[in-house]
Design a protein around this motif. Structure first.
Motif, short mmCIF file in Angstrom:
data_model
loop_
_atom_site.label_atom_id
_atom_site.label_comp_id
_atom_site.label_asym_id
_atom_site.label_seq_id
_atom_site.Cartn_x
_atom_site.Cartn_y
_atom_site.Cartn_z
N GLN A 1 0.85 -1.20 0.00
CA GLN A 1 0.00 0.00 0.00
C GLN A 1 0.88 1.25 0.00
OE1 GLN A 1 -3.64 0.86 -0.08
NE2 GLN A 1 -3.13 -0.93 -1.30
N ASP A 2 2.01 1.15 -0.65
CA ASP A 2 2.90 2.31 -0.73
C ASP A 2 3.35 2.45 -2.17
OD1 ASP A 2 4.60 4.39 -0.26
OD2 ASP A 2 6.26 3.10 0.41
N PRO A 3 2.74 3.31 -2.95
CA PRO A 3 1.70 4.25 -2.56
C PRO A 3 0.36 3.56 -2.35
CG PRO A 3 2.02 4.34 -4.91
CD PRO A 3 3.06 3.40 -4.38
N PRO A 4 -0.54 4.21 -1.58
CA PRO A 4 -1.86 3.61 -1.37
C PRO A 4 -2.62 3.46 -2.69
CG PRO A 4 -1.52 5.50 0.08
CD PRO A 4 -0.40 5.51 -0.90
N SER A 5 -3.44 2.44 -2.77
CA SER A 5 -4.28 2.26 -3.97
C SER A 5 -5.22 3.45 -4.11
CB SER A 5 -5.13 1.00 -3.83
OG SER A 5 -4.32 -0.13 -3.65
N GLN A 6 -5.48 3.83 -5.34
CA GLN A 6 -6.56 4.79 -5.59
C GLN A 6 -7.85 3.99 -5.68
OE1 GLN A 6 -6.35 8.19 -5.81
NE2 GLN A 6 -4.22 7.87 -5.14
N LEU A 7 -8.83 4.38 -4.88
CA LEU A 7 -10.01 3.54 -4.72
C LEU A 7 -11.30 4.32 -4.84
CD1 LEU A 7 -8.96 1.77 -1.41
CD2 LEU A 7 -9.36 0.56 -3.55
N ALA B 1 -25.38 -5.54 1.68
CA ALA B 1 -25.30 -4.68 0.50
C ALA B 1 -24.39 -5.33 -0.52
CB ALA B 1 -24.75 -3.31 0.88
N ASN B 2 -24.49 -4.89 -1.76
CA ASN B 2 -23.55 -5.32 -2.79
C ASN B 2 -22.60 -4.18 -3.09
OD1 ASN B 2 -25.04 -7.65 -2.86
ND2 ASN B 2 -26.11 -7.15 -4.77
N PHE B 3 -21.41 -4.52 -3.56
CA PHE B 3 -20.47 -3.44 -3.89
C PHE B 3 -19.65 -3.80 -5.12
CE2 PHE B 3 -16.14 -4.87 -3.06
CZ PHE B 3 -16.39 -6.08 -2.44
N ILE B 4 -19.19 -2.75 -5.77
CA ILE B 4 -18.16 -2.86 -6.80
C ILE B 4 -17.11 -1.83 -6.46
CG2 ILE B 4 -17.59 -2.49 -9.24
CD1 ILE B 4 -20.27 -3.55 -9.98
N ALA B 5 -15.85 -2.24 -6.45
CA ALA B 5 -14.77 -1.31 -6.14
C ALA B 5 -13.74 -1.34 -7.25
CB ALA B 5 -14.12 -1.69 -4.81
N ALA B 6 -13.32 -0.17 -7.67
CA ALA B 6 -12.22 -0.08 -8.63
C ALA B 6 -10.97 0.32 -7.86
CB ALA B 6 -12.54 0.94 -9.71
N GLU B 7 -9.91 -0.46 -8.05
CA GLU B 7 -8.65 -0.19 -7.37
C GLU B 7 -7.58 0.06 -8.42
OE1 GLU B 7 -6.51 -3.58 -5.98
OE2 GLU B 7 -5.26 -2.42 -4.59
N SER B 8 -6.99 1.23 -8.38
CA SER B 8 -5.94 1.52 -9.36
C SER B 8 -4.58 1.53 -8.68
CB SER B 8 -6.20 2.89 -10.01
OG SER B 8 -5.10 3.23 -10.83
N ARG B 9 -3.66 0.77 -9.26
CA ARG B 9 -2.26 0.78 -8.84
C ARG B 9 -1.42 0.75 -10.10
NH1 ARG B 9 -1.17 0.21 -4.06
NH2 ARG B 9 0.95 -0.56 -4.33
N GLU B 10 -0.10 0.83 -9.93
CA GLU B 10 0.76 0.83 -11.11
C GLU B 10 0.54 -0.43 -11.95
OE1 GLU B 10 4.79 2.15 -10.53
OE2 GLU B 10 5.47 0.94 -12.23
N ARG B 11 0.21 -1.54 -11.28
CA ARG B 11 0.05 -2.78 -12.06
C ARG B 11 -1.24 -2.78 -12.87
NH1 ARG B 11 -1.28 -6.06 -6.98
NH2 ARG B 11 -3.53 -5.84 -6.96
N GLY B 12 -2.15 -1.81 -12.64
CA GLY B 12 -3.37 -1.72 -13.43
C GLY B 12 -4.58 -1.51 -12.55
N VAL B 13 -5.76 -1.53 -13.17
CA VAL B 13 -7.00 -1.36 -12.42
C VAL B 13 -7.57 -2.74 -12.12
CG1 VAL B 13 -9.37 -0.48 -12.45
CG2 VAL B 13 -7.50 0.90 -13.41
N GLU B 14 -7.82 -2.96 -10.86
CA GLU B 14 -8.41 -4.22 -10.41
C GLU B 14 -9.86 -3.95 -10.06
OE1 GLU B 14 -7.12 -7.54 -10.84
OE2 GLU B 14 -5.37 -6.53 -9.96
N LEU B 15 -10.74 -4.82 -10.52
CA LEU B 15 -12.15 -4.67 -10.20
C LEU B 15 -12.52 -5.68 -9.12
CD1 LEU B 15 -14.49 -2.92 -11.24
CD2 LEU B 15 -15.17 -4.88 -12.64
#
Ligand code: FES
Ligand SMILES: [Fe+2]
Lengths: 172, 429, 82
Positions: free
Chosen positions: A92-98, A119-133
């Motif tokens: 988490q260094d740098p922290p994920s953009q979420l 509840a249901n959720f969808i989260a987009a996580e951006s890091r240097e390796r790409g966007v993870e859904l």
């Protein structure tokens, strides 16, 4: 609109509506604090008997005897956050953009005075390796405390929990 | 002869790289981590030839139990037959090649392919197929068709290994000195038995499998990669991996290596310190061990569990077991679970709890290792300097009383042993 | 007071035995003059009752014999009138 306006005059319905609003507001806030890495405010949401559980695979019986992605009691939550606060938690260094979207919020039950909500959720996580859904269902155990709610339990059932997962180092 | 600056891998006449030019005693060329052709070559010469860990006997405890596992890219069914033996079958129907088993685990003495209903024993034999007149009736072709069997299957301390080569060194020869480390693990059970029954976490990792295998006994990285968690928990583990540590890194031969922490634990002389506790906090376990081992129990409880990487894919890190599953030159899956010791319920839950905190996608240790693996994979794709350096501790290595090469706690002795064996497999006949 | 008849083996309750290959509900049935096992193939709804002697016979079947019954062409997916 008049019909629903009338419904809000019905006291039990109004009570239910109010409870749902309060739960929704809590869930949205919890999501925002996690998205924005506000570790102190997020930690303050938890009760002392907290359980933060992200199961792996399909077997949800005897979690204490099975491998989970996360199975944190209150003290483990503190450790996890303390590690994040060092700024040297490499994953988490740098922290994920979420950003996460939470929907389908329902109060599904009550247990010893706690409100059980899902509840249901969808989260987009951006890091240097790409966007993870990330996607799944969250089950909250919320405890009324004065005018507020505190979180006693958060169980995150990832849709792909029976598959290999990439690193999950942010607060899901 | 060094590789020229073009970044091109030197190629032999047979279209295979000259591995002697890519793997030297104290450095390796980046292309071994990135080149898809080398990955294909590794499948043929390592994964489909040598002994590969596939699962633990305790995962298929009952007749009819099966799990899906892998050898390299091969989908493998590990099944317990009614004969009590563990069988390894390739998960591919003899008819048109469909996957026969879809579930990750189950209990079935026979498998029925969902595509056209061909039905097999869990030992591989074809029992029959629907509407057999199309094949001329019963007993015409069944004998020549079956699920493919992994030709060699062997167990050690319940750890099951398979080899896709019909012959070659047997498992005892392959494990060599590493066998003792599995013995050391089993001895920590009052009943002498390890079980891997807590389920597996699977962690997708965008890195070459060898970066993981090398890191498993790299005593140089913990203070840096794991400094964050050591500092917040006050863990003494960091100190075990420092220049002042009496621990040693040992190349066990055949690509296996270990961080031997026993010299440090012996110095402290405290039972259960290896587990971060004291004997009086796990009294039932300590008593069971003393009953099982007599006076030897003290030493066993002081020395603790092994930290051993068994080539090419099994890593025992004290209370955890890891398995490396290669997917491509740039991707693999790490499997991890907690060691469970038969007759030690007091320890087993704690081992699960500690493991869940440490390993897997959210693990407070392993997520950081994995961040390094993935950055490392991107780094080795850069053109220069073409090599990864492996010389740390070369000058201070020595041969121990067992005839094995040892270095300091932070030395790269284990990695050099890994590469030597890798080279012998890649270059061998 | 608990009598042997209250035990799960006599209560008529049962369970499902399922794998990725088949799914069968099993229950001890008490509607006939004597108890029998009711098996239902949940994929097709086909039901069969097995009495105690039939069950005992299955218990004593040699493995190889039972395996032959698993041949899809043996009975269920058989061509022609036979
Ligand atoms: S592919 Fe399996 S039965 Fe046809
Ligand atoms: Fe590490």
């Amino acid at each position: 609109m008049s019909a629903s306006a009338q419904e809000t005059h019905d006291p039990p319905a109004a009570g239910r509506e109010q409870a749902l609003r309060q739960v929704e507001q809590f869930i949205y806030r919890e999501a925002r604090l996690a998205d924005e890495h506000d570790y102190d405010a997020w930690e303050a949401l938890w009760t002392d008997d907290a359980l933060y559980w992200v199961p792996a695979g399909g077997d949800l019986t005897v979690p204490a005897e099975r491998m989970s992605v996360i199975y944190d009691n209150r003290s483990r939550i503190s450790t996890r956050l303390a590690q994040l606060r060092t700024g040297r938690r490499h994953a988490q260094d740098p922290p994920s953009q979420l950003r996460r979207v939470i929907s389908n919020i329902e109060i599904t039950g009550e247990d010893h005075g706690d409100i059980i909500a899902a509840a249901n959720f969808i989260a987009a996580e951006s890091r240097e390796r790409g966007v993870e859904l990330w996607a799944g269902r969250v089950i909250y155990r919320l405890r009324p405390a004065g005018n507020e709610l505190r979180m006693a339990g958060k169980q995150v059932l990832l849709v792909n929990r029976d598959q290999p997962l990439p690193t999950l180092a942010f607060l899901i | 002869m060094p590789v020229d600056g073009s970044g091109q891998v030197p190629v032999l006449a047979a279209d295979r790289p000259d591995y002697r030019r890519l793997i030297e005693r104290a450095r390796v060329h980046s292309s071994v981590y990135t080149d898809p052709q080398i990955f294909a070559d590794e499948l043929a010469r390592i994964w489909y030839r040598t002994w590969v860990f596939v699962g633990h006997a305790s995962e298929v405890a009952q007749p009819g139990d099966y799990i899906r596992t892998t050898i390299g890219l091969q989908d493998v069914i590990m099944a317990r037959g009614t004969d009590g033996r563990v069988h390894l079958l390739l998960n591919r129907c003899a008819h048109r090649g469909n996957l026969v088993c879809e579930a990750q685990r189950g209990n079935a003495k026979s498998f029925r392919c969902p595509y056209h209903g061909w039905t097999y024993r869990n030992t591989g034999e074809l029992i029959g197929f629907p509407f057999n007149q199309g094949y001329g009736g019963k007993g015409t072709i069944e004998a020549e068709l079956s699920l493919a069997r992994v030709p060699r299957v062997a167990e050690y301390q319940g750890f099951v290994f398979g080899s896709l080569a019909p012959d070659g060194p047997d498992l005892a020869e392959h494990l060599g000195e590493a066998a003792r480390e599995l013995d050391r693990l089993a001895r920590l059970s009052p009943e002498g038995r390890v079980e891997l029954t807590a389920g597996w976490l699977r962690h997708r990792t965008r890195a070459n499998w060898k970066l993981l295998a090398e890191n498993e006994t790299d005593g140089y990285h913990p203070q840096f990669v794991h400094g964050s968690i050591f500092s917040v928990t006050g863990s003494p583990i960091g100190a075990l991996y420092s220049d002042k540590s009496a621990a040693v890194t040992r190349s066990l031969g055949r690509g296996h290596s270990e961080n031997d922490l026993r010299p440090e634990f012996r110095k402290a002389g405290e039972p259960m310190r290896w587990f971060g506790t004291t004997a009086d906090r796990v009294p039932a376990y300590a008593a069971a061990m003393r009953a099982a081992h007599g006076p030897a129990a003290e030493r066993i409880l002081i020395e603790g569990a092994p930290h051993v990487m068994i080539f090419p894919n099994l890593f025992v890190a004290e209370i955890q077991v890891f398995v490396i599953q290669p997917l491509s030159a740039g991707e693999c899956v790490q499997h991890s679970t907690a060691v469970q010791l038969a007759g030690a319920p007091e320890l087993n839950r704690r081992m699960v709890s500690q493991s869940v905190g440490s390993v897997g996608p959210a693990g407070m240790l392993l997520a950081d290792d994995t961040e390094m693996y993935e950055r490392n994979q991107r780094g080795v794709a850069m053109l220069a300097p073409e090599w990864l350096d492996l010389r740390r501790g070369l000058a201070r290595e020595r041969i121990d009383e067992r005839g094995l090469r040892i270095g300091g706690a932070t030395d790269e002795t284990g990695m050099r042993g890994f590469w030597q064996h890798y080279l012998s497999l890649m270059e061998g006949a | 007071m608990t009598t042997p008849a209250d035990g799960p083996e006599n209560s008529g309750s049962g369970g499902t035995v399922a794998s990725e290959f088949a799914s069968v509900a099993a229950a001890v049935d008490a509607t006939a003059n004597g108890p029998r096992l009711r098996l239902e193939d949940l994929r097709t709804g086909k039901v069969r009752f097995l009495d105690a002697l039939e069950l005992e016979t299955i218990v004593w079947l040699p493995d190889g014999h039972l395996t032959q019954l698993l041949d899809p062409s043996a009975d269920r997916w058989r061509e022609g009138p036979g």
